[in-house]
Write a protein that holds these residues in place. Structure first.
Motif, PDB file in Angstrom:
ATOM      1  N   ALA A  83      42.179  -0.423  75.100  1.00 43.44           N
ATOM      2  CA  ALA A  83      42.888   0.050  75.933  1.00 43.44           C
ATOM      3  C   ALA A  83      41.789   0.401  76.411  1.00 43.44           C
ATOM      4  CB  ALA A  83      42.850   1.141  74.895  1.00 43.44           C
ATOM      5  N   GLY A  84      41.907  -0.089  78.340  1.00 46.97           N
ATOM      6  CA  GLY A  84      40.957   0.640  79.356  1.00 46.97           C
ATOM      7  C   GLY A  84      41.222   2.853  79.806  1.00 46.97           C
ATOM      8  N   ASN A  85      41.017   2.690  80.906  1.00 48.23           N
ATOM      9  CA  ASN A  85      41.102   3.913  81.720  1.00 48.23           C
ATOM     10  C   ASN A  85      42.525   4.240  81.754  1.00 48.23           C
ATOM     11  OD1 ASN A  85      40.296   1.741  83.862  1.00 48.23           O
ATOM     12  ND2 ASN A  85      40.655   3.524  85.079  1.00 48.23           N
ATOM     13  N   HIS A  86      43.275   2.719  81.707  1.00 49.46           N
ATOM     14  CA  HIS A  86      44.272   3.379  82.986  1.00 49.46           C
ATOM     15  C   HIS A  86      46.024   3.279  81.473  1.00 49.46           C
ATOM     16  CE1 HIS A  86      44.975   2.895  87.350  1.00 49.46           C
ATOM     17  NE2 HIS A  86      44.151   2.829  87.052  1.00 49.46           N
ATOM     18  N   ASP A  87      45.593   2.371  80.566  1.00 49.18           N
ATOM     19  CA  ASP A  87      46.620   2.453  79.533  1.00 49.18           C
ATOM     20  C   ASP A  87      45.433   2.978  77.987  1.00 49.18           C
ATOM     21  OD1 ASP A  87      44.198   0.373  78.838  1.00 49.18           O
ATOM     22  OD2 ASP A  87      45.707  -1.293  78.435  1.00 49.18           O
ATOM     23  N   TYR A  88      44.457   3.993  78.177  1.00 52.88           N
ATOM     24  CA  TYR A  88      43.981   5.174  77.044  1.00 52.88           C
ATOM     25  C   TYR A  88      44.539   5.253  76.546  1.00 52.88           C
ATOM     26  CZ  TYR A  88      45.796   9.103  79.672  1.00 52.88           C
ATOM     27  OH  TYR A  88      46.481   9.898  79.751  1.00 52.88           O
ATOM     28  N   MET A  89      44.051   5.934  74.600  1.00 57.95           N
ATOM     29  CA  MET A  89      44.742   5.636  74.111  1.00 57.95           C
ATOM     30  C   MET A  89      44.860   7.139  73.093  1.00 57.95           C
ATOM     31  SD  MET A  89      45.257   2.590  71.184  1.00 57.95           S
ATOM     32  CE  MET A  89      43.684   2.590  70.685  1.00 57.95           C
ATOM     33  N   LYS A  90      45.191   7.772  73.374  1.00 58.29           N
ATOM     34  CA  LYS A  90      45.194   9.323  72.834  1.00 58.29           C
ATOM     35  C   LYS A  90      45.549   8.889  70.884  1.00 58.29           C
ATOM     36  CE  LYS A  90      47.153  12.398  75.416  1.00 58.29           C
ATOM     37  NZ  LYS A  90      47.464  13.233  76.361  1.00 58.29           N
ATOM     38  N   PRO A  91      45.233   9.767  70.064  1.00 54.05           N
ATOM     39  CA  PRO A  91      45.202   9.708  69.208  1.00 54.05           C
ATOM     40  C   PRO A  91      47.061   9.273  68.643  1.00 54.05           C
ATOM     41  CG  PRO A  91      43.420  11.321  68.916  1.00 54.05           C
ATOM     42  CD  PRO A  91      43.907  10.530  70.742  1.00 54.05           C
ATOM     43  N   ASP A  92      47.515  10.420  69.257  1.00 51.21           N
ATOM     44  CA  ASP A  92      48.817  10.408  69.322  1.00 51.21           C
ATOM     45  C   ASP A  92      49.681  10.488  70.456  1.00 51.21           C
ATOM     46  OD1 ASP A  92      48.901  12.119  71.390  1.00 51.21           O
ATOM     47  OD2 ASP A  92      49.162  13.324  71.172  1.00 51.21           O
ATOM     48  N   SER A  93      48.683   8.526  70.605  1.00 44.96           N
ATOM     49  CA  SER A  93      50.312   7.843  71.587  1.00 44.96           C
ATOM     50  C   SER A  93      50.703   7.344  71.014  1.00 44.96           C
ATOM     51  CB  SER A  93      49.246   6.976  72.620  1.00 44.96           C
ATOM     52  OG  SER A  93      47.968   5.984  71.915  1.00 44.96           O
ATOM     53  N   PRO A  94      51.929   6.727  71.759  1.00 43.31           N
ATOM     54  CA  PRO A  94      52.169   5.074  70.532  1.00 43.31           C
ATOM     55  C   PRO A  94      50.998   4.055  70.146  1.00 43.31           C
ATOM     56  CG  PRO A  94      53.957   6.037  72.241  1.00 43.31           C
ATOM     57  CD  PRO A  94      52.613   6.928  72.566  1.00 43.31           C
ATOM     58  N   MET A  95      50.298   3.655  71.439  1.00 44.55           N
ATOM     59  CA  MET A  95      49.503   2.513  70.947  1.00 44.55           C
ATOM     60  C   MET A  95      48.849   3.061  69.832  1.00 44.55           C
ATOM     61  SD  MET A  95      47.895   0.679  73.736  1.00 44.55           S
ATOM     62  CE  MET A  95      46.561  -1.124  74.015  1.00 44.55           C
ATOM     63  N   ALA A  96      48.504   3.750  69.733  1.00 45.47           N
ATOM     64  CA  ALA A  96      47.554   3.505  68.870  1.00 45.47           C
ATOM     65  C   ALA A  96      48.406   3.878  67.031  1.00 45.47           C
ATOM     66  CB  ALA A  96      46.852   5.649  68.212  1.00 45.47           C
ATOM     67  N   ASN A  97      49.251   4.367  67.528  1.00 46.00           N
ATOM     68  CA  ASN A  97      50.375   3.470  65.876  1.00 46.00           C
ATOM     69  C   ASN A  97      50.887   2.707  65.594  1.00 46.00           C
ATOM     70  OD1 ASN A  97      49.155   7.069  64.511  1.00 46.00           O
ATOM     71  ND2 ASN A  97      49.547   7.302  66.821  1.00 46.00           N
ATOM     72  N   TYR A  98      50.797   2.214  66.984  1.00 42.74           N
ATOM     73  CA  TYR A  98      51.976   1.020  67.242  1.00 42.74           C
ATOM     74  C   TYR A  98      50.856  -0.308  65.476  1.00 42.74           C
ATOM     75  CZ  TYR A  98      55.277  -2.251  68.472  1.00 42.74           C
ATOM     76  OH  TYR A  98      55.641  -3.775  68.399  1.00 42.74           O
ATOM     77  N   ARG A  99      52.387  -1.020  65.369  1.00 39.00           N
ATOM     78  CA  ARG A  99      51.912  -2.109  64.222  1.00 39.00           C
ATOM     79  C   ARG A  99      52.371  -3.377  65.103  1.00 39.00           C
ATOM     80  NH1 ARG A  99      50.727  -1.533  58.968  1.00 39.00           N
ATOM     81  NH2 ARG A  99      49.974   0.351  58.496  1.00 39.00           N
TER      82      ARG A  99
END
Ligand SMILES: [Mn+2]
Length: 351
Positions: A83-99
Motif C-alpha cells: 500500500a502506498g500513500n494514497h491507498d495506505y492501510m490502517k490496522p482496522d481498514s478493509p485492506m489490512a483484514n482482506y483475505r
C-alpha cells in the motif's frame, strides 16, 4: 523467472474532473490494469509486483473484491502488493483484514517484512504505508532477507515526505532488483536493477509522456528489463512559437495538424509563445470542441523588450535614436510604451 513491475494505477481516480474525457479516463485506467493482467497471463509471468497506490484511496471491501477477482484469473502468477500513500492501510481498514482468494500477498504496514517463494527462489522485501506520509529514510538501510535467493525490494517513495531515498545509495544496493513506485514519471536509476516504473496511466496534465510497466526476465541471476508502454493516452504539451508572418488561421491549422499527427486520443496543453507582433487574437474554441485540450496558455512576450539594453546596443543607429526619443515617458505612459513596442517590432525585424 519472469516478472512484471507496475505502480500508481490509482484505481478509482477521476482525472481532470469536469473535462469531457474525465469519466472515460476512470474507465480506461481499469481497462489498462486488466490489460496488464492479460499480458501477465499471456506471458505466463511468475511474479506481479505492485509498488503502491494501486488504488487512489484506501480501498473498500468491494474494490478489493473486484481486484481480487481480476487477479484470480492468473494461472501461474503470484502477486505481491504494497500500500502506498494514497491507498495506505490502517490496522482496522478493509485492506489490512482482506483475505485474497487469488495468489496475492499484501505486505504489512510500516514494519518491514518479506515473502519467500520457494518455487521461484525469490524473496520480496518491503512494507506498506499506514498513513499518508512516511518520512523515514528506511529504504537506505534495508538489506536482502534471503542470501542465495533472487532478492527484490518493493518500495513506494522518492520524495521528502514519502520514504526519501538516495539514488547513489540505491545504485549500490545488494538487492538483485529494486521495484519502486510513487513518482509518476518512469526513471531507470540503475539499468536492469533499480527502476521507478512510473504510473501505469497518466493521472494529470503534469504526467506528460509515455506510461506503462516494466517487464523483466531473470536467467542465471542476470536481470533484463524493458519498459512496456500500455497507457491509452498521453498528456502532451504543444509549444507554438509565433513568428511575425503567422496569422491566427495559420496557427489554428498548425495546431490541428500537429494534434492529428501526434494522436487525437491524447490530451493537450497548448502553449502559445513568442512575440505576438500583429496583436492577433487566437480563438481556440473550434479546436477545443474537436480535441482533448486541457488548456491554452498564451504567453505574449511583448514586455520582454529590455529598453535600456536595446538603447545601449543601438546608440549609433536609428533604433537607439527612436528609443531615446520616446524613452522619457516609456515607464509612465502606456501609449508611449505601446508606441515603442510597435516601433521596435518593425525596426528589430528589419535587421
Ligand atoms: Mn504515491
Amino acid at each position: 523467472m519472469k516478472f512484471i513491475h507496475m505502480a500508481d494505477v490509482h484505481l478509482g481516480v477521476q482525472p481532470d474532473k469536469g473535462k469531457r474525457w474525465s469519466e472515460a479516463r476512470e474507465q480506461e485506467i481499469k481497462e489498462t490494469f486488466v490489460k496488464v493482467i492479460e499480458d501477465a497471463e499471456a506471458n505466463q509471468v511468475d511474479l506481479l509486483l505492485i509498488a503502491g497506490d494501486l488504488f487512489h484511496m484506501p480501498p473498500s471491501d468491494g474494490m478489493l473484491r473486484d481486484v481480487d477477482y481480476m487477479l484470480s484469473k492468473l494461472t501461474n502468477t503470484k502477486t505481491v502488493i504494497i500500500a502506498g500513500n494514497h491507498d495506505y492501510m490502517k490496522p482496522d481498514s478493509p485492506m489490512a483484514n482482506y483475505r485474497f482468494s487469488s495468489k496475492t500477498i499484501c505486505l504489512s504496514a510500516d514494519k518491514i517484512s518479506n515473502v519467500y517463494m520457494k518455487d521461484l527462489n525469490t524473496c520480496v522485501t518491503g512494507f506498506s504505508y499506514s498513513s499518508k506520509e512516511n518520512e523515514d529514510d528506511i529504504i537506505n538501510h534495508i538489506k536482502p532477507a534471503k542470501p542465495g535467493a533472487f532478492n527484490i525490494l518493493l518500495v513506494h517513495g522518492g520524495d521528502a515526505k514519502h520514504c526519501p531515498f538516495n539514488k547513489k545509495t540505491l545504485r549500490e544496493t545488494n538487492f538483485d532488483y529494486v521495484a519502486l513506485g510513487h513518482i509518476h514519471k518512469p526513471e531507470v536509476i540503475k539499468e536492469n536493477q533499480v527502476i521507478m516504473c512510473g504510473a501505469l496511466e497518466p493521472i494529470d496534465h503534469t504526467d506528460t509522456g509515455a506510461r506503462g510497466y516494466i517487464y523483466g526476465e531473470v536467467y542465471d541471476g542476470i536481470v533484463k528489463t524493458q519498459f512496456v508502454p500500455v497507457a491509452k493516452r498521453s498528456y502532451l504539451n504543444l509549444l507554438i512559437n509565433i513568428k511575425p508572418d503567422h496569422s491566427p488561421a495559420m496557427i489554428l491549422d498548425l495546431v490541428d495538424r500537429q494534434i492529428r499527427n501526434l494522436g487525437e486520443q491524447n490530451i493537450y496543453r497548448i502553449l502559445v509563445k513568442g512575440h505576438n507582433h500583429n496583436r492577433d487574437v487566437f480563438d481556440f474554441t473550434s479546436l477545443t470542441e474537436k480535441y482533448n485540450i486541457y488548456e491554452v496558455v498564451t504567453e505574449d512576450s511583448q514586455d520582454d523588450y529590455d529598453i535600456n539594453q536595446i538603447y545601449q546596443e543601438n546608440q549609433d543607429n536609428l533604433i537607439g535614436k527612436f528609443v531615446n526619443q520616446l524613452s522619457d515617458n516609456y515607464y509612465n505612459d502606456e501609449v508611449y510604451k505601446k508606441a515603442v513596442h510597435y516601433g521596435l517590432d518593425v525596426l528589430l525585424n528589419q535587421i
